[in-house]
Design an enzyme around this catalytic site. Structure first.
Site, PDB file in Angstrom:
ATOM      1  N   TYR A  52     -83.960 -52.431 -39.933  1.00 35.37           N
ATOM      2  CA  TYR A  52     -83.831 -51.305 -38.448  1.00 35.37           C
ATOM      3  C   TYR A  52     -85.707 -51.118 -38.304  1.00 35.37           C
ATOM      4  CZ  TYR A  52     -79.193 -50.149 -39.266  1.00 35.37           C
ATOM      5  OH  TYR A  52     -77.729 -50.169 -39.325  1.00 35.37           O
ATOM      6  N   SER A 217     -71.690 -46.804 -34.629  1.00 39.05           N
ATOM      7  CA  SER A 217     -71.743 -46.467 -33.034  1.00 39.05           C
ATOM      8  C   SER A 217     -70.526 -45.834 -32.398  1.00 39.05           C
ATOM      9  CB  SER A 217     -71.801 -47.997 -32.576  1.00 39.05           C
ATOM     10  OG  SER A 217     -73.153 -48.552 -32.496  1.00 39.05           O
ATOM     11  N   PRO A 218     -70.243 -44.761 -33.024  1.00 42.40           N
ATOM     12  CA  PRO A 218     -69.093 -43.593 -32.540  1.00 42.40           C
ATOM     13  C   PRO A 218     -68.998 -43.348 -31.202  1.00 42.40           C
ATOM     14  CG  PRO A 218     -70.810 -42.539 -33.771  1.00 42.40           C
ATOM     15  CD  PRO A 218     -70.995 -43.868 -33.993  1.00 42.40           C
ATOM     16  N   GLY A 222     -68.412 -51.620 -26.553  1.00 43.09           N
ATOM     17  CA  GLY A 222     -68.876 -52.905 -26.569  1.00 43.09           C
ATOM     18  C   GLY A 222     -69.916 -53.159 -27.862  1.00 43.09           C
ATOM     19  N   PHE A 228     -69.669 -44.335 -23.933  1.00 43.86           N
ATOM     20  CA  PHE A 228     -68.611 -44.027 -22.804  1.00 43.86           C
ATOM     21  C   PHE A 228     -68.713 -42.795 -22.559  1.00 43.86           C
ATOM     22  CE2 PHE A 228     -66.258 -42.113 -26.470  1.00 43.86           C
ATOM     23  CZ  PHE A 228     -66.908 -42.642 -27.272  1.00 43.86           C
TER      24      PHE A 228
END
Ligand SMILES: NC(=O)c1ccc[n+]([C@@H]2O[C@H](COP(=O)([O-])OP(=O)(O)OC[C@H]3O[C@@H](n4cnc5c(N)ncnc54)[C@H](OP(=O)(O)O)[C@@H]3O)[C@@H](O)[C@H]2O)c1
Length: 308
Positions: A52, A217-218, A222, A228
């Protein structure tokens, strides 16, 4: 905040995790506020990786909280190794694993990691070599427990054949808008794309093996394609349902997105990537919202999935 036990460890952990992949977007002061907010909300689990921002996220983290033994005691620290970036390949060699952990410990200013994960499967790995690295790290007290990320059942079994410690975690991508690990089970044996088994039933395998799943990535759809949440152009039906339930439970849409994952009986940990303290607080409310079965399925269908 709901806490769960990671099976085969002595770790009692929050089911919400602070992910540190985006920490370099913040100043040290802002990072400190974010970490304090997480701890005030009851988060005791922090996810890192050596790649990271090439270790900078780990450095900012320890600098922000001025890491010392008394703070360290209150935290469960996990990091990952095995990805060579930006060159773009994987390395599970003994030398790389050991060297990587030494770098992680130095940057996090700690003597030990609670959990070390292998970040992405390395097709060139020699499991016996990984085992030697893990034994050295465990015996020297540098790593307490081991796990994997983005691994399928056979890859885990291959490692487990050689590694003398039980692998306790598998970190996998999961959000309402990214559900392959649920889709194939629901549409078993049907001639539709949703039925394609992309991970050899990893969800059921982890439950059978008492391996804790962590959802990365909750809020994304994609592969880092954006969130979303609030995207009415791409996910109008989903947002309508989420917003209605947010109103019902008197929380934000972020909490409902988290609750959809925590409602699953596998006791999945949700790794938040937000850099925004208010969003972090809001999302933590999803730790134990008791979505009904009907609500859980309604969300799943509103994301464009079929329930036959
Ligand atoms: N094992 C692996 O291969 C792997 C891969 C990727 C990530 N991870 C781990 O998982 C953690 C989470 O990943 P992630 O950061 O992709 O997760 P995420 O929580 O799904 O996404 C966070 C990002 O979405 C933005 N966001 C969230 N809600 C939003 C909204 N309503 N409107 C606009 N933007 C919104 C956040 O912006 P703000 O900062 O402004 O809130 C942030 O940029 C990482 O920190 C890392 O620890 C692991």
């Amino acid at each position: 905040m709901k806490y769960i036990n990671i099976a085969n460890t002595d770790l009692h952990v929050s089911n919400i995790v602070m992910g540190n992949m985006r920490l370099t977007q913040l100043t040290v002061l802002e990072a400190e506020k974010l970490i304090r907010t997480a701890m005030d909300e009851g988060i005791n689990f922090f996810d890192h990786a050596d790649i990271y921002c090439k270790g900078q996220c780990e450095e900012i983290f320890s600098e922000a909280i001025q890491m010392n033994p008394s703070i360290r005691e209150k935290m469960i620290l996990q990091s990952k190794c095995g990805i060579i970036s930006p060159e773009g390949y994987f390395d599970f060699s003994k030398e790389h694993i050991i060297e990587s952990v030494d770098g992680i410990l130095k940057r996090l200013r700690t003597e030990y990691l609670d959990i070390l994960l292998l970040h992405r499967p390395d097709p060139l790995m020699e499991p016996a070599e990984v085992a030697k690295a893990f034994e050295e790290l465990h015996q020297s007290g540098k790593v307490k427990y081991f796990g994997v990320s983005n691994h399928n059942p056979a890859q885990i079994e291959l490692l487990q054949k050689y590694i003398p410690y039980k692998l306790v975690v598998n970190q996998l991508q999961l959000s309402i808008a990214h559900t392959p690990m649920i889709d194939s089970g629901i549409t078993l044996n049907m001639k539709v794309d949703q039925a394609i088994n992309r991970d050899s039933s990893i969800l059921e395998y982890c439950r059978l093996q008492d391996i804790t799943i962590q959802a990365w990535s909750p809020f994304q759809h994609g592969f880092f394609s954006g969130t979303f949440l609030g995207d009415l152009e791409r996910f109008p039906d989903l947002n309508k349902v989420i917003d209605r339930l947010a109103e019902k439970y008197e929380v934000t849409n972020a909490a409902i997105a988290v609750a959809w994952i925590t409602r699953h009986p596998a006791n999945i940990q949700v790794i938040l990537g937000t850099t925004n303290p208010q969003r972090m607080k809001d999302a933590c409310k999803g730790s134990e919202i008791p979505l009904t079965r009907q609500e859980w399925y309604e969300i799943y269908k509103a994301a464009g999935n079929m329930v036959p």
